[in-house]
Design a protein around this motif. Structure first.
Motif, short mmCIF file in Angstrom:
data_model
loop_
_atom_site.label_atom_id
_atom_site.label_comp_id
_atom_site.label_asym_id
_atom_site.label_seq_id
_atom_site.Cartn_x
_atom_site.Cartn_y
_atom_site.Cartn_z
N SER A 112 0.81 -1.22 0.00
CA SER A 112 0.00 0.00 0.00
C SER A 112 0.84 1.28 0.00
N THR A 113 2.14 1.16 0.25
CA THR A 113 2.99 2.37 0.25
C THR A 113 3.73 2.54 -1.08
N ASP A 114 3.53 1.63 -2.03
CA ASP A 114 4.33 1.66 -3.28
C ASP A 114 3.96 2.84 -4.19
N SER A 115 4.97 3.32 -4.91
CA SER A 115 4.69 4.26 -6.01
C SER A 115 4.88 3.50 -7.32
N VAL A 116 3.89 3.65 -8.21
CA VAL A 116 3.77 2.78 -9.38
C VAL A 116 3.68 3.62 -10.65
N LEU A 117 4.36 3.14 -11.69
CA LEU A 117 4.24 3.72 -13.03
C LEU A 117 3.42 2.76 -13.89
N ASP A 118 2.37 3.29 -14.53
CA ASP A 118 1.48 2.48 -15.38
C ASP A 118 1.60 3.03 -16.80
N ILE A 148 1.41 6.99 -11.39
CA ILE A 148 1.56 7.86 -12.56
C ILE A 148 1.24 6.99 -13.76
N SER A 149 0.32 7.43 -14.60
CA SER A 149 -0.10 6.62 -15.73
C SER A 149 0.15 7.42 -17.00
N ILE A 150 0.81 6.79 -17.98
CA ILE A 150 1.22 7.50 -19.20
C ILE A 150 0.52 6.91 -20.42
N GLU A 151 -0.06 7.79 -21.24
CA GLU A 151 -0.76 7.39 -22.46
C GLU A 151 -0.27 8.28 -23.61
N ARG A 152 -0.05 7.68 -24.79
CA ARG A 152 0.47 8.50 -25.90
C ARG A 152 -0.62 9.20 -26.69
N LEU A 153 -1.85 8.70 -26.66
CA LEU A 153 -2.92 9.30 -27.47
C LEU A 153 -3.72 10.31 -26.63
N PRO A 154 -3.68 11.60 -27.01
CA PRO A 154 -4.33 12.64 -26.20
C PRO A 154 -5.82 12.37 -25.97
N ALA A 156 2.42 11.23 -22.93
CA ALA A 156 3.84 11.16 -23.29
C ALA A 156 4.13 9.78 -23.88
N ASP A 157 5.39 9.61 -24.31
CA ASP A 157 5.86 8.30 -24.77
C ASP A 157 6.32 7.50 -23.55
N GLY A 158 5.51 6.54 -23.15
CA GLY A 158 5.80 5.74 -21.95
C GLY A 158 6.99 4.83 -22.08
N THR A 159 7.49 4.59 -23.29
CA THR A 159 8.67 3.70 -23.39
C THR A 159 9.87 4.34 -22.70
N LEU A 160 9.81 5.66 -22.51
CA LEU A 160 10.90 6.36 -21.85
C LEU A 160 10.65 6.49 -20.35
N GLY A 161 9.53 5.95 -19.88
CA GLY A 161 9.20 6.01 -18.46
C GLY A 161 8.87 7.43 -18.04
N CYS A 162 9.18 7.74 -16.79
CA CYS A 162 8.90 9.07 -16.24
C CYS A 162 10.09 9.45 -15.37
N PRO A 163 11.20 9.90 -16.01
CA PRO A 163 12.45 10.13 -15.28
C PRO A 163 12.29 11.10 -14.11
N ASP A 164 11.39 12.09 -14.26
CA ASP A 164 11.22 13.09 -13.19
C ASP A 164 10.69 12.49 -11.89
N GLU A 165 9.93 11.41 -11.99
CA GLU A 165 9.31 10.83 -10.79
C GLU A 165 9.97 9.52 -10.37
N ALA A 166 10.95 9.03 -11.15
CA ALA A 166 11.60 7.75 -10.86
C ALA A 166 12.50 7.90 -9.62
N PRO A 167 12.85 6.80 -8.94
CA PRO A 167 12.52 5.41 -9.27
C PRO A 167 11.18 4.96 -8.70
N PHE A 168 10.67 3.85 -9.25
CA PHE A 168 9.37 3.29 -8.86
C PHE A 168 9.55 1.93 -8.19
N ASP A 169 8.59 1.60 -7.32
CA ASP A 169 8.55 0.25 -6.74
C ASP A 169 8.08 -0.76 -7.78
N ALA A 170 7.21 -0.31 -8.69
CA ALA A 170 6.64 -1.23 -9.67
C ALA A 170 6.27 -0.46 -10.94
N ILE A 171 6.41 -1.15 -12.08
CA ILE A 171 6.02 -0.58 -13.37
C ILE A 171 5.19 -1.62 -14.11
#
Ligand code: SAH
Length: 216
Positions: A78-84, A104-110, A133-148
């Motif tokens: 329950s404390t994890d930060s996750v990138l979707d 944090i959830s990333i989608e390429r199509l507006p 954004a392009d999720g293949t590059l992740g989210c460097p500003d908010e990294a690191p994540f417990d789970a992706i």
């Protein structure tokens, strides 16, 4: 209670529990989140069927079992930060939001970013931030994540995503040599900073399109 609560209970019992999903937190999240709010209105009667459904723009909301399996493999607390990555309808993000602290959830199509934000708001979910954004590059500003979690298939595991895992972090994604042949893979970053990969078998996802994915 809503008109779909008994269908949702059946989905959890027959599609998830009977097929081997064991994580009680995952099962509870799947029973709680109103999946019908994440599908087009004319398909709501199929929201709890055992299949993906179209959400427009050539994309789909994933089959319930695949969402549950991914969440179980991520071993969330329950404390994890996750990138979707690959928000689509926002449904998987809403499930992750029940299991972890912040998503944090990333989608390429507006168009889908807006759809997902609307769906998440309608479902009362307030710990998901959807970015375009392009999720293949992740989210460097908010990294690191417990789970992706990645909901679209890549030709290889994107190097940027591995780099954005905490020590002990887990990445679950479909990977395959062609746009139609994929395996679900879990990559774990060990406490020593190297990577262990498990292959969980064949799946079928839409392609991950981007700098470290497939060409458009
Ligand atoms: N998790 C979603 C499933 C959506 S299907 C749900 O629960 O509904 C996969 C999504 O990945 C599509 O919406 C597609 O547009 C998106 N996608 C593909 N490549 C992407 C990329 N590089 N970055 C972000 N999203 C991407």
């Amino acid at each position: 209670m809503d008109p779909f609560s008994s269908e949702r209970r059946d989905m959890v019992e027959t599609q998830l529990r009977r097929r081997g999903i064991r994580d009680e937190r995952v099962l509870a999240a799947m029973e709680k989140v109103p999946r019908h709010l994440f599908v087009p209105e004319d398909l709501q009667h199929r929201a709890y069927w055992d299949c993906p459904l179209p959400i427009g723009h050539g994309q789909t909301i994933s089959q319930p079992y695949v969402v549950a399996l991914t969440c179980e493999l991520l071993e969330l607390s329950s404390t994890d930060s996750v990138l979707d990555i690959g928000t689509g309808s926002g449904y998987a993000a809403a499930i992750l939001a029940e299991l972890a602290a912040h998503i944090i959830s990333i989608e390429r199509l507006p168009e889908l970013v807006q759809l997902a934000r609307d769906n998440l708001a309608a479902a009362g979910c307030n710990n998901v931030e959807v970015q375009c954004a392009d999720g293949t590059l992740g989210c460097p500003d908010e990294a690191p994540f417990d789970a992706i979690a990645v909901a679209a298939a890549a030709p290889d595991v994107p190097v940027s995503l591995k780099a954005q895992l905490k020590d002990g972090g887990r990445l679950v994604l479909p990977v395959g040599p062609s746009r139609h042949l994929q395996d679900l893979v879990r990559v774990r970053r060990t406490s020593k900073g190297d990577f262990r990969t498990d292959n969980l078998g064949g799946v079928a996802y839409v392609p991950l399109v981007g700098a470290e994915g497939w060409a458009d």
